[in-house]
Design an enzyme around this catalytic site. Structure first.
Site, PDB file in Angstrom:
ATOM      1  N   CYS A 120       5.366  -2.393   1.822  1.00 30.42           N
ATOM      2  CA  CYS A 120       5.365  -2.386   3.404  1.00 30.42           C
ATOM      3  C   CYS A 120       4.202  -1.925   3.933  1.00 30.42           C
ATOM      4  O   CYS A 120       3.625  -2.997   5.272  1.00 30.42           O
ATOM      5  CB  CYS A 120       6.620  -1.173   3.864  1.00 30.42           C
ATOM      6  SG  CYS A 120       6.875  -1.069   5.539  1.00 30.42           S
ATOM      7  N   CYS A 121       3.184  -1.418   2.880  1.00 35.52           N
ATOM      8  CA  CYS A 121       2.024  -1.028   3.998  1.00 35.52           C
ATOM      9  C   CYS A 121       0.751  -2.229   3.489  1.00 35.52           C
ATOM     10  O   CYS A 121       0.269  -2.247   4.886  1.00 35.52           O
ATOM     11  CB  CYS A 121       1.248   0.580   3.222  1.00 35.52           C
ATOM     12  SG  CYS A 121       2.065   1.855   3.385  1.00 35.52           S
ATOM     13  N   CYS A 203       3.212   5.467  10.845  1.00 35.65           N
ATOM     14  CA  CYS A 203       4.787   5.432  10.960  1.00 35.65           C
ATOM     15  C   CYS A 203       5.644   6.291  11.279  1.00 35.65           C
ATOM     16  O   CYS A 203       5.433   7.144  10.284  1.00 35.65           O
ATOM     17  CB  CYS A 203       4.580   3.886   9.803  1.00 35.65           C
ATOM     18  SG  CYS A 203       3.843   2.950   9.829  1.00 35.65           S
ATOM     19  N   CYS A 206       8.139   7.325   8.179  1.00 35.37           N
ATOM     20  CA  CYS A 206       6.890   7.818   7.043  1.00 35.37           C
ATOM     21  C   CYS A 206       6.307   8.782   6.783  1.00 35.37           C
ATOM     22  O   CYS A 206       5.968   9.576   6.383  1.00 35.37           O
ATOM     23  CB  CYS A 206       5.803   5.995   6.263  1.00 35.37           C
ATOM     24  SG  CYS A 206       6.858   5.404   5.991  1.00 35.37           S
ATOM     25  N   CYS A 231      -2.655   4.354   1.818  1.00 34.81           N
ATOM     26  CA  CYS A 231      -1.179   3.208   2.795  1.00 34.81           C
ATOM     27  C   CYS A 231      -2.237   2.261   1.919  1.00 34.81           C
ATOM     28  O   CYS A 231      -1.541   0.637   1.657  1.00 34.81           O
ATOM     29  CB  CYS A 231      -0.953   2.929   4.066  1.00 34.81           C
ATOM     30  SG  CYS A 231      -3.207   3.252   4.488  1.00 34.81           S
TER      31      CYS A 231
END
Length: 256
Positions: A120-121, A203, A206, A231
């Site tokens: 995702c990062c 985010c 997170c 990340c």
């Protein structure tokens, strides 16, 4: 905006720290062209925004709009642009890459494993960062050595081998107290989430507030071990500085 409470400590070191940061940035501007500053709108990055704009340094400011930033962060972008009369460029992930990630892992699949979170990062942060840094000579960050175990040996200036440019960390040796003393003294705008127990803000899904005694980055990816809590933007794959080629698991957040 409510002032963030800070310990009653001496600020005797602040003028020296500030002067050193200004000199480092000024030196880099004399030596290199095409310098950019990556801001996440956190407290440290607001210090650097104030310095860059006040000193009229030729450094372009950008942010990574991941598509999942807290409302407070998005609103702060507009506040900063009005306050400093400048534009913060936004780099966003490609929609097709987001769709592919969601198809494979699910929208919030990053909770399920470290590889899923890192994927995702990569989509939301690393790929947009690559675009932002393309063709640049150096990038400036608000990293501090005391923020986490993964940043303990942070130098003020280094060669970023992964991205092929210099990386400048003017606040590497600043303390959290010095950051907030600067913000108070210069009346710098900052994210209101800092007043709600969020010393480090990423985010929305997170990031959580921390409790008394927790590490300042304990609220970032809190379901993971400290050693994996990066990340990838600032992974430690750096070589000695090169000679310049230029002359001269709760998923709901009430605060987001």
């Amino acid at each position: 905006m409510t002032e963030r409470r800070q310990p009653s400590l001496s600020t005797d070191t602040l003028p020296t720290r500030e002067a050193a940061a200004i000199e480092l940035l000024s030196q880099v501007c004399r030596e290199l062209d095409s310098i950019v500053f990556a801001t996440s709108l956190g407290a440290e990055d607001m210090v650097l925004t104030e310095i860059i704009r006040r000193e009229r340094l030729p450094i372009r400011i950008f942010t990574l709009d991941t598509g999942r930033l807290p409302t407070e962060t998005l609103e702060l972008i507009e506040v900063v642009e009005r306050h400093y009369g400048t534009r913060i460029e936004r780099y966003a992930p490609h929609p097709d890459a987001i769709a592919d990630y969601v198809s494979r892992y699910g929208l919030d699949g990053f909770y399920d494993s470290v590889p899923a979170r890192q994927a995702c990062c990569r989509v939301r942060k690393l790929e947009p960062l690559k675009r932002a840094l393309a063709g640049q000579s150096a990038w400036v960050t608000g990293l501090r050595a005391e923020q986490s175990v993964t940043r303990a040996e942070l130098p003020a200036r280094e060669w970023d081998a992964a991205n092929g440019l210099e990386k400048i960390n003017p606040l590497a040796d600043w303390s959290e107290h010095e950051v907030w003393a600067f913000i108070r003294h210069h009346r710098v705008p900052y994210n209101p989430l800092h007043n709600q127990g969020y010393p480090s803000i990423g985010c929305a899904p997170c990031t959580r507030a921390i409790t008394v005694g927790e590490d300042v980055r304990a609220g970032r990816w809190w379901w993971e071990n400290p050693e994996t809590k990066e990340c990838g933007l600032h992974r430690r794959e750096f070589a000695p500085r090169q000679p310049s080629a230029h002359p001269a698991i709760e998923r709901d957040r009430s605060a987001a």
